[in-house]
Scaffold this motif. Structure first.
Motif, PDB file in Angstrom:
ATOM      1  N   ARG A   1       0.829  -1.218   0.000  1.00  0.00           N
ATOM      2  CA  ARG A   1       0.000   0.000   0.000  1.00  0.00           C
ATOM      3  C   ARG A   1       0.861   1.265   0.000  1.00  0.00           C
ATOM      4  NH1 ARG A   1      -3.058   3.224   4.018  1.00  0.00           N
ATOM      5  NH2 ARG A   1      -1.734   2.505   5.716  1.00  0.00           N
TER       6      ARG A   1
ATOM      7  N   MET B   1       4.383   3.742  -0.929  1.00  0.00           N
ATOM      8  CA  MET B   1       4.874   4.370  -2.167  1.00  0.00           C
ATOM      9  C   MET B   1       5.510   3.328  -3.087  1.00  0.00           C
ATOM     10  SD  MET B   1       4.343   7.538  -2.385  1.00  0.00           S
ATOM     11  CE  MET B   1       4.219   7.621  -4.116  1.00  0.00           C
ATOM     12  N   VAL B   2       6.485   2.589  -2.568  1.00  0.00           N
ATOM     13  CA  VAL B   2       7.188   1.591  -3.381  1.00  0.00           C
ATOM     14  C   VAL B   2       6.234   0.450  -3.723  1.00  0.00           C
ATOM     15  CG1 VAL B   2       9.076  -0.091  -3.426  1.00  0.00           C
ATOM     16  CG2 VAL B   2       9.425   2.134  -2.341  1.00  0.00           C
TER      17      VAL B   2
ATOM     18  N   THR C   1       0.181  -4.451   8.060  1.00  0.00           N
ATOM     19  CA  THR C   1       0.512  -4.195   9.469  1.00  0.00           C
ATOM     20  C   THR C   1      -0.608  -3.415  10.159  1.00  0.00           C
ATOM     21  OG1 THR C   1       1.637  -2.104   8.967  1.00  0.00           O
ATOM     22  CG2 THR C   1       3.007  -4.082   8.993  1.00  0.00           C
ATOM     23  N   SER C   2      -1.555  -2.867   9.362  1.00  0.00           N
ATOM     24  CA  SER C   2      -2.560  -1.977   9.965  1.00  0.00           C
ATOM     25  C   SER C   2      -3.998  -2.399   9.697  1.00  0.00           C
ATOM     26  CB  SER C   2      -2.367  -0.551   9.420  1.00  0.00           C
ATOM     27  OG  SER C   2      -2.515  -0.547   8.012  1.00  0.00           O
TER      28      SER C   2
ATOM     29  N   GLN D   1       7.723  -2.807   3.225  1.00  0.00           N
ATOM     30  CA  GLN D   1       7.139  -2.217   4.430  1.00  0.00           C
ATOM     31  C   GLN D   1       8.104  -1.277   5.138  1.00  0.00           C
ATOM     32  OE1 GLN D   1       4.003  -2.469   5.222  1.00  0.00           O
ATOM     33  NE2 GLN D   1       4.237  -1.194   7.030  1.00  0.00           N
TER      34      GLN D   1
ATOM     35  N   SER E   1       8.835  11.925  -2.305  1.00  0.00           N
ATOM     36  CA  SER E   1       8.268  10.566  -2.304  1.00  0.00           C
ATOM     37  C   SER E   1       9.316   9.530  -1.925  1.00  0.00           C
ATOM     38  CB  SER E   1       7.672  10.233  -3.668  1.00  0.00           C
ATOM     39  OG  SER E   1       8.638  10.430  -4.681  1.00  0.00           O
TER      40      SER E   1
ATOM     41  N   ALA F   1       4.964   7.638   1.359  1.00  0.00           N
ATOM     42  CA  ALA F   1       3.685   8.219   0.921  1.00  0.00           C
ATOM     43  C   ALA F   1       3.241   9.382   1.806  1.00  0.00           C
ATOM     44  CB  ALA F   1       2.608   7.126   0.914  1.00  0.00           C
TER      45      ALA F   1
END
Ligand code: NAP
Length: 371
Positions: free
Chosen positions: A10, A12-13, A37-38, A73, A165, A169
Motif C-alpha cells: 500500500r 509508495m514503493v 501491518t494496519s 514495508q 516521495s 507516501a
C-alpha cells in the motif's frame, strides 16, 4: 504453484510495484497472499488468491507458508520479522526494498542490469535474501556503471536532489498540503509585486500552522540538506550508503571512494544527482558517452545543450518512466581527468520497485529450471 506473500504493497514503493507487476503480467502463474501491518482482516487487492482477505503481517506462521516474501514495508518491519521467521526454520526467499539487510553477508543487493552475474551466482550458492539498493545508488549505477566496469573511476562525488516521495507516501502527501498552504495567502491577496508575494510565502513557511507532522519542517519552497540519521565522520547514513552499496553491488575490491552531500528537495518524484568523477585516465568525451550509452537499454545520453537538457533531464520529464537520462557531460575546469555529469531517475521504479519485480522473475526462472 509458487506462493508469494506481499507486505507493504500500500506504500509508495509497494503501490508502484503492484502497478508494474500488473503491467508486466507478473501475477499470472503465482499464488499471491497480501499482508498488512494496519488492516488485517480487511480486503486485499484483486490479485489476492487467499480468499481476498488481508493477513496480519506479524503472523510468522502465515508468513512461513509462503515460498517468497516481497516486503516494501520498511526497515523496522524487516528487523522485527525476518530474524524470527528465519529462526522458525523458514527457508523461503526474502525480497526487500528496505536497507535493513543490505550489508549482511548473506544478502545480495539486486540491480540486475548491473549485477546479474552476482545475482545468478548467489542463487546457485543458495542465498535467500535479496534486497534492492538505496534509490540514489541504484539510479547512479544505472547511469554510470559502465565507467566503473571499464575501470575508469578513481573516485566520485554525488550531490543529490532527492524527491519527497523518496521518504514515503505520508511525506509526499504532506508536501502537497504544504504547497497548498503556501499558495493560499497569495491567492487571497493577489499581487504582481514579487517581493510582496515573497513576504507572504515566507510568512506562511514560518507559520506554526504549516502542516509538518510528517516531515518535521517546511519542505515546500525549501530544501533539507540532511537525510536519515548521522554517522561517524560527519556523514549522514544516506551519504554513507553511496560508497558502501556501490562497491557491494559491483563487487569492487579495493573499493572505489564515493561520497557527497544528500539533499531532500521539494520535488514530488524522481531523484537528481550531480556527479563529479575523477577518471583514472584522460578519456575523450565521445568514448565516455559510448561506454555509458551501451551499458544497458534504459540509460539515455542527453546532449549537453540547453534545449535537450531542459526537455529531457528533469524530474518532470522522467517521472513514471524507466528511462535513466544522463547529461551535462563535460570535462571540469579542474583538469582533463575530471568529468561532470547530471542524471535523473524515477526512484520508485529503477530506484525501488523495478529491481524487486525483476528479482521475482529471475527467481521464478531459477526455480523453474530446478523443479
Ligand atoms: P511508505 O510509503 O511509508 O509505506 C510503508 C508502509 O506505510 C505502507 O506499506 C503502509 O503499511 C504504511 N502507511 C502509512 N501511511 C500510509 C499512507 N498514507 N499511504 C500508504 N501507506 C501508508 O514507504 P515507502 O516509501 O514505500 O518505503 C518502503 C521501503 O522502501 C522503506 O524501507 C524505504 O526506505 C524503501 N525505499 C523507498 C524508496 C522510495 O522512493 N520511497 C526507494 C527505495 C527504497 P500498512 O498498509 O501495513 O499500513
Amino acid at each position: 504453484m509458487l506462493r508469494v506473500g506481499m507486505i507493504g504493497w500500500r506504500g509508495m514503493v509497494g503501490s508502484v510495484l503492484l502497478h508494474r507487476m500488473r503491467e508486466e503480467g507478473d501475477f499470472s502463474g503465482i499464488e499471491t497472499i497480501f499482508f498488512s501491518t494496519s488492516n488485517a482482516g480487511g480486503k486485499g487487492p484483486k490479485e489476492a488468491t487467499d480468499g481476498g482477505v488481508l493477513h496480519d503481517a506479524r503472523d510468522v506462521n502465515k508468513l512461513g507458508c509462503c515460498d517468497v516474501l516481497l516486503s516494501c514495508q520498511g526497515g523496522e518491519y524487516t528487523t522485527e520479522i525476518c530474524g524470527p521467521l528465519r529462526g522458525s526454520g523458514w527457508k523461503g526467499y526474502w525480497i526487500d526494498a528496505a536497507s535493513a539487510l543490505r550489508m549482511s553477508d548473506d544478502t545480495v543487493i539486486i540491480l540486475d542490469p548491473v549485477n546479474a552475474d552476482v545475482i545468478q551466482n548467489a542463487l546457485v550458492r543458495g542465498v535467500r535474501n535479496f534486497t534492492g539498493g538505496n534509490c540514489t545508488v541504484s539510479l547512479m549505477l544505472m547511469a554510470v556503471s559502465g565507467l566503473f566496469k571499464a575501470g575508469l573511476v578513481e573516485w566520485m562525488t554525488t550531490m543529490t536532489y532527492q524527491a519527497a516521495s523518496g521518504a514515503g507516501a505520508a511525506k509526499m502527501l504532506e508536501l502537497v498540503k504544504q504547497m497548498e498552504y503556501l499558495t493560499e495567502p497569495a491567492k487571497a491577496h493577489p499581487s504582481e509585486n514579487a517581493l510582496e508575494i515573497d513576504r507572504v510565502v515566507i510568512q506562511a513557511q514560518r507559520d506554526s500552522s504549516l502542516p509538518t507532522k510528517e516531515i518535521g519542517v517546511p519542505l515546500a519552497g525549501s530544501l533539507l540538506p540532511w537525510i536519515d540519521r548521522d554517522m561517524p565522520g560527519g556523514q549522514t547514513r544516506e551519504e554513507w550508503k553511496g560508497m558502501a552499496e556501490t562497491n557491494k553491488i559491483l563487487g569492487m575490491e579495493p573499493p572505489v571512494p564515493v561520497d557527497g552531500i544528500c539533499v531532500r528537495v521539494g520535488t514530488m518524484r524522481c531523484h537528481g544527482q550531480a556527479l563529479c568523477i575523477k577518471l583514472t585516465e584522460d578519456v575523450s568525451l565521445g568514448h565516455i558517452e559510448q561506454i555509458i550509452a551501451e551499458s544497458n537499454p534504459w540509460v539515455r545520453v542527453i546532449p549537453n545543450d540547453k534545449e535537450s537538457t531542459l526537455r529531457c533531464l528533469t524530474p518532470t520529464a522522467v517521472s513514471g518512466t524507466l528511462n535513466v537520462p544522463i547529461g551535462r557531460l563535460h570535462k571540469l575546469q579542474l583538469g582533463p581527468e575530471f568529468l561532470a555529469a547530471f542524471t535523473v531517475g524515477d526512484q520508485l521504479l529503477w530506484g525501488a520497485a523495478e529491481p524487486l519485480r525483476r528479482m521475482l522473475r529471475i527467481l521464478r526462472e531459477h526455480l523453474g529450471q530446478r523443479l
